[in-house]
Design a protein around this motif. Sequence first.
Motif, mmCIF file in Angstrom:
data_model
loop_
_atom_site.group_PDB
_atom_site.id
_atom_site.type_symbol
_atom_site.label_atom_id
_atom_site.label_comp_id
_atom_site.label_asym_id
_atom_site.label_seq_id
_atom_site.Cartn_x
_atom_site.Cartn_y
_atom_site.Cartn_z
ATOM 1 N N ARG A 1 38.861 39.844 27.502
ATOM 2 C CA ARG A 1 39.746 38.686 27.480
ATOM 3 C C ARG A 1 41.151 39.090 27.092
ATOM 4 N NH1 ARG A 1 37.034 35.879 24.183
ATOM 5 N NH2 ARG A 1 38.229 36.280 22.289
ATOM 6 N N ASP A 2 42.154 38.555 27.798
ATOM 7 C CA ASP A 2 43.555 38.775 27.482
ATOM 8 C C ASP A 2 43.925 37.919 26.266
ATOM 9 O OD1 ASP A 2 46.309 39.551 27.851
ATOM 10 O OD2 ASP A 2 46.649 37.513 28.562
ATOM 11 N N PRO A 3 44.419 38.527 25.175
ATOM 12 C CA PRO A 3 44.650 37.760 23.943
ATOM 13 C C PRO A 3 45.769 36.727 24.053
ATOM 14 C CG PRO A 3 45.484 40.009 23.731
ATOM 15 C CD PRO A 3 44.712 39.957 25.012
ATOM 16 N N LEU A 4 46.766 36.939 24.931
ATOM 17 C CA LEU A 4 47.892 36.001 25.010
ATOM 18 C C LEU A 4 47.533 34.760 25.796
ATOM 19 C CD1 LEU A 4 50.862 35.276 24.596
ATOM 20 C CD2 LEU A 4 51.384 36.555 26.678
ATOM 21 N N THR A 5 46.922 34.922 26.980
ATOM 22 C CA THR A 5 46.680 33.791 27.871
ATOM 23 C C THR A 5 45.263 33.259 27.796
ATOM 24 O OG1 THR A 5 46.065 35.245 29.710
ATOM 25 C CG2 THR A 5 48.409 34.707 29.449
ATOM 26 N N GLY A 6 44.310 34.052 27.276
ATOM 27 C CA GLY A 6 42.932 33.613 27.176
ATOM 28 C C GLY A 6 42.118 33.803 28.443
ATOM 29 N N ILE A 7 42.745 34.313 29.528
ATOM 30 C CA ILE A 7 41.977 34.538 30.761
ATOM 31 C C ILE A 7 41.477 35.975 30.790
ATOM 32 C CG2 ILE A 7 43.298 32.803 31.997
ATOM 33 C CD1 ILE A 7 44.767 35.070 33.425
ATOM 34 N N ALA A 8 40.774 36.329 31.868
ATOM 35 C CA ALA A 8 40.225 37.680 32.007
ATOM 36 C C ALA A 8 41.352 38.718 32.001
ATOM 37 C CB ALA A 8 39.421 37.785 33.307
ATOM 38 N N ASN A 9 41.039 39.923 31.411
ATOM 39 C CA ASN A 9 42.030 40.990 31.364
ATOM 40 C C ASN A 9 41.758 42.030 32.461
ATOM 41 O OD1 ASN A 9 39.838 42.410 30.460
ATOM 42 N ND2 ASN A 9 40.594 42.725 28.386
ATOM 43 N N ARG A 10 42.506 43.151 32.420
ATOM 44 C CA ARG A 10 42.372 44.179 33.454
ATOM 45 C C ARG A 10 40.953 44.739 33.510
ATOM 46 N NH1 ARG A 10 45.906 47.395 36.010
ATOM 47 N NH2 ARG A 10 47.605 46.686 34.682
ATOM 48 N N ARG A 11 40.339 44.967 32.341
ATOM 49 C CA ARG A 11 38.995 45.538 32.358
ATOM 50 C C ARG A 11 38.004 44.588 33.047
ATOM 51 N NH1 ARG A 11 34.982 46.679 27.235
ATOM 52 N NH2 ARG A 11 33.405 47.823 28.374
ATOM 53 N N ALA A 12 38.104 43.263 32.734
ATOM 54 C CA ALA A 12 37.217 42.293 33.370
ATOM 55 C C ALA A 12 37.449 42.255 34.885
ATOM 56 C CB ALA A 12 37.442 40.911 32.780
ATOM 57 N N PHE A 13 38.729 42.333 35.292
ATOM 58 C CA PHE A 13 39.035 42.337 36.728
ATOM 59 C C PHE A 13 38.409 43.546 37.404
ATOM 60 C CE2 PHE A 13 41.266 42.185 40.630
ATOM 61 C CZ PHE A 13 41.729 43.465 40.875
ATOM 62 N N GLN A 14 38.557 44.741 36.788
ATOM 63 C CA GLN A 14 38.017 45.941 37.417
ATOM 64 C C GLN A 14 36.494 45.903 37.486
ATOM 65 O OE1 GLN A 14 39.865 49.108 35.111
ATOM 66 N NE2 GLN A 14 41.439 49.363 36.663
ATOM 67 N N GLN A 15 35.841 45.337 36.468
ATOM 68 C CA GLN A 15 34.390 45.198 36.518
ATOM 69 C C GLN A 15 33.969 44.275 37.658
ATOM 70 O OE1 GLN A 15 32.714 43.964 32.795
ATOM 71 N NE2 GLN A 15 33.071 45.913 31.776
ATOM 72 N N ARG A 16 34.669 43.095 37.765
ATOM 73 C CA ARG A 16 34.301 42.145 38.808
ATOM 74 C C ARG A 16 34.543 42.734 40.211
ATOM 75 N NH1 ARG A 16 33.940 36.477 38.913
ATOM 76 N NH2 ARG A 16 33.455 36.726 36.706
ATOM 77 N N ALA A 17 35.702 43.441 40.371
ATOM 78 C CA ALA A 17 36.008 44.032 41.671
ATOM 79 C C ALA A 17 35.010 45.134 42.025
ATOM 80 C CB ALA A 17 37.427 44.585 41.668
ATOM 81 N N SER A 18 34.640 45.976 41.049
ATOM 82 C CA SER A 18 33.681 47.049 41.307
ATOM 83 C C SER A 18 32.323 46.479 41.700
ATOM 84 C CB SER A 18 33.549 47.942 40.070
ATOM 85 O OG SER A 18 34.764 48.570 39.780
ATOM 86 N N GLU A 19 31.870 45.411 41.019
ATOM 87 C CA GLU A 19 30.601 44.772 41.374
ATOM 88 C C GLU A 19 30.645 44.223 42.801
ATOM 89 O OE1 GLU A 19 30.170 41.823 38.400
ATOM 90 O OE2 GLU A 19 29.661 43.241 36.797
ATOM 91 N N LEU A 20 31.808 43.643 43.152
ATOM 92 C CA LEU A 20 31.953 43.083 44.496
ATOM 93 C C LEU A 20 31.893 44.183 45.553
ATOM 94 C CD1 LEU A 20 32.564 40.530 46.175
ATOM 95 C CD2 LEU A 20 34.992 41.031 45.880
ATOM 96 N N LEU A 21 32.604 45.297 45.321
ATOM 97 C CA LEU A 21 32.649 46.373 46.312
ATOM 98 C C LEU A 21 31.338 47.139 46.376
ATOM 99 C CD1 LEU A 21 36.261 47.745 45.822
ATOM 100 C CD2 LEU A 21 35.435 45.967 47.350
ATOM 101 N N ASP A 22 30.570 47.166 45.274
ATOM 102 C CA ASP A 22 29.281 47.861 45.280
ATOM 103 C C ASP A 22 28.184 47.037 45.950
ATOM 104 O OD1 ASP A 22 30.399 49.976 44.005
ATOM 105 O OD2 ASP A 22 29.777 49.369 41.996
ATOM 106 N N GLY A 23 28.436 45.761 46.185
ATOM 107 C CA GLY A 23 27.424 44.897 46.789
ATOM 108 C C GLY A 23 27.265 45.170 48.280
ATOM 109 N N PRO A 24 26.299 44.518 48.929
ATOM 110 C CA PRO A 24 26.047 44.743 50.362
ATOM 111 C C PRO A 24 27.192 44.202 51.213
ATOM 112 C CG PRO A 24 24.729 42.914 49.547
ATOM 113 C CD PRO A 24 25.372 43.538 48.339
ATOM 114 N N HIS A 25 27.508 44.920 52.283
ATOM 115 C CA HIS A 25 28.561 44.520 53.213
ATOM 116 C C HIS A 25 27.911 44.168 54.549
ATOM 117 C CE1 HIS A 25 31.646 45.858 50.436
ATOM 118 N NE2 HIS A 25 30.912 46.956 50.250
#
Length: 592
Positions: free
Chosen positions: A427-451
């Motif tokens: 979590r990003d402490p200033l805005t309360g939304i997802a931070n860079r680490r959360a984004f990279q995890q979500r993007a990696s999960e998406l790209l590792d999924g079936p195409h």
Amino acid sequence: MPKRAWLGVLGMLVAVPAAAASMDAFRERAVTNPHSLIAAVRQQLDRAGTALPPARERELLWGMGTAAINSNDDAALAEATLRLDSLAAVAHDPVAAAAAGFLQARHDIANGISAGLGEALQAANKVLGQTDPRIMAWARYQLCDAYTLDDKPDKALPVCQQALAGYRALNDEFGMGDVENDTGIALASQDKVDDAAAAYVRSREHYAKAKAGQLVVLVGDNLAKMYLKQGRAREAMALSQASLKQELGAGRISDSLDSTTDIALAEAALGQHRQAYARMREAVVRARQAGINGQLIGMLQVESRMAEQVGDLRQALDDEREASRLNDTVDTPAQRLVETELEQRYATREKELRISELEHANELKDLQLRAVKAEAERRREQQQRQRLANAMIAILAGALSLIVGLLVLLLRAQRRHAAELRAQALRDPLTGIANRRAFQQRASELLDGPHEAGIAAHVLLLIDIDHFKSINDSIGHPQGDRVLRILTDYLGGAVGAPCFVARIGGEEFAVLCPRTGLAAGMRMAERLRAGTAALTMPDDLPLERLTISIGVAPFDGVRCRDLSSWMRAADLALYAAKSGGRDRVMESRLLD
């Protein structure tokens, strides 16, 4: 740029201080050979593991953090501050918490982050009221340094004098050398050249008494800058040449370029214009090879003036143009991404290390709980066989039940703590939304999924606030933080499922849209751009209009074959939107 032997009193962090000579050598190494000190500290921390006493861990982490500051190693700094924060929480140690705060404040002020000075003041408050004179002298020096680095000499000088008095009472020559160097920098920023020169001389005398010879030479280059202003060019050149020789031997490229520039300025002051010009041209080449663009800008401006002095007007114009171009491009979103990769890696490592330690502690508590339950069962069976001891066994069983209850409560608290650490890491402490680490995890999960064939491509939107630096400079960083939160609230409401919004650094946001397709992604980007431009700012926020630029890139699995290349495609599109006038949306051209 003045050179700073930044460390402060390290011995105050240790329950039993080391010998003065050994401690001064450790301090000097953190300034003159910080990379080797960082490596040595990491080796000691890894070898000791969780068996390291808290006081010793605190000492090593402070040394590592100060060496990281002096060597611009953001990864090591992140590792040191995170471990100090964890140590402060686990051991209830306000000095460790203050140390982490001072390290982060030093980094933030040096990098123009508005909250830096406030962090230094909060860190000082954590040790307010301590009776140990070493802690108070150390805290005052950190505030002295924070005010000096933040270019507030009027506030810095009184605190520096308090720190100097504290070190003098402790007979700490090294600490007095640190404070006098900062005093010289503060006086120089007020253009009090003679007073600054005198402070630098005193700093060198203190370092000499502490047998920190390399720091005597380092501060000599600061003194050389004052000598140049006093018209003492030959003396200035001798000091800068000695500093350059030491820096080249230690491999300190940035410091060596600064000393080389001072030598060239001294040569120019002595009328040796062509020799000075040739020296600056060589130094600029070295700065380009080292990729030190921030320092290169000032060096190009010096070279431009020298080129004009010798009549090379074409080179003077080229230098000014290159300096202007670097000043506009050195802080691109792609550059910020590269600069934070190591910091994120070590921050993640430290979070996971603490989580692992908590989970290990939970396992031990589970074992203890099972052992206590087994003991209670055995006692109950014994009670049936030994009716004469019923009263004693009843008391024992009650005590064991209480222990079981306490262990259960402790186990739950440990699990809650581990869950909180996991949430904070995403979590990003200033805005309360997802931070860079959360984004990279979500993007990696998406790209590792079936195409699947025929399914619309994933789309990535990179969003950057237009002229955000000007917003901060004109209305202040606190108001700039409000602007970030306003945009965050809008994006959170405007971007619906299944898209995912994250703040990935500074004024930059990312929107990840699975199976959306480029056309739909471009429509969403245009809607977000127009919606942002139409936002009504609060009456108490002195900003008439907010605009954003957006780069859009689909994931095709060919040109964009992984997360890194996908980010690069979107970043180039964002850069094109910025270069094209801002307040616009551009799609990636890598697929053309």
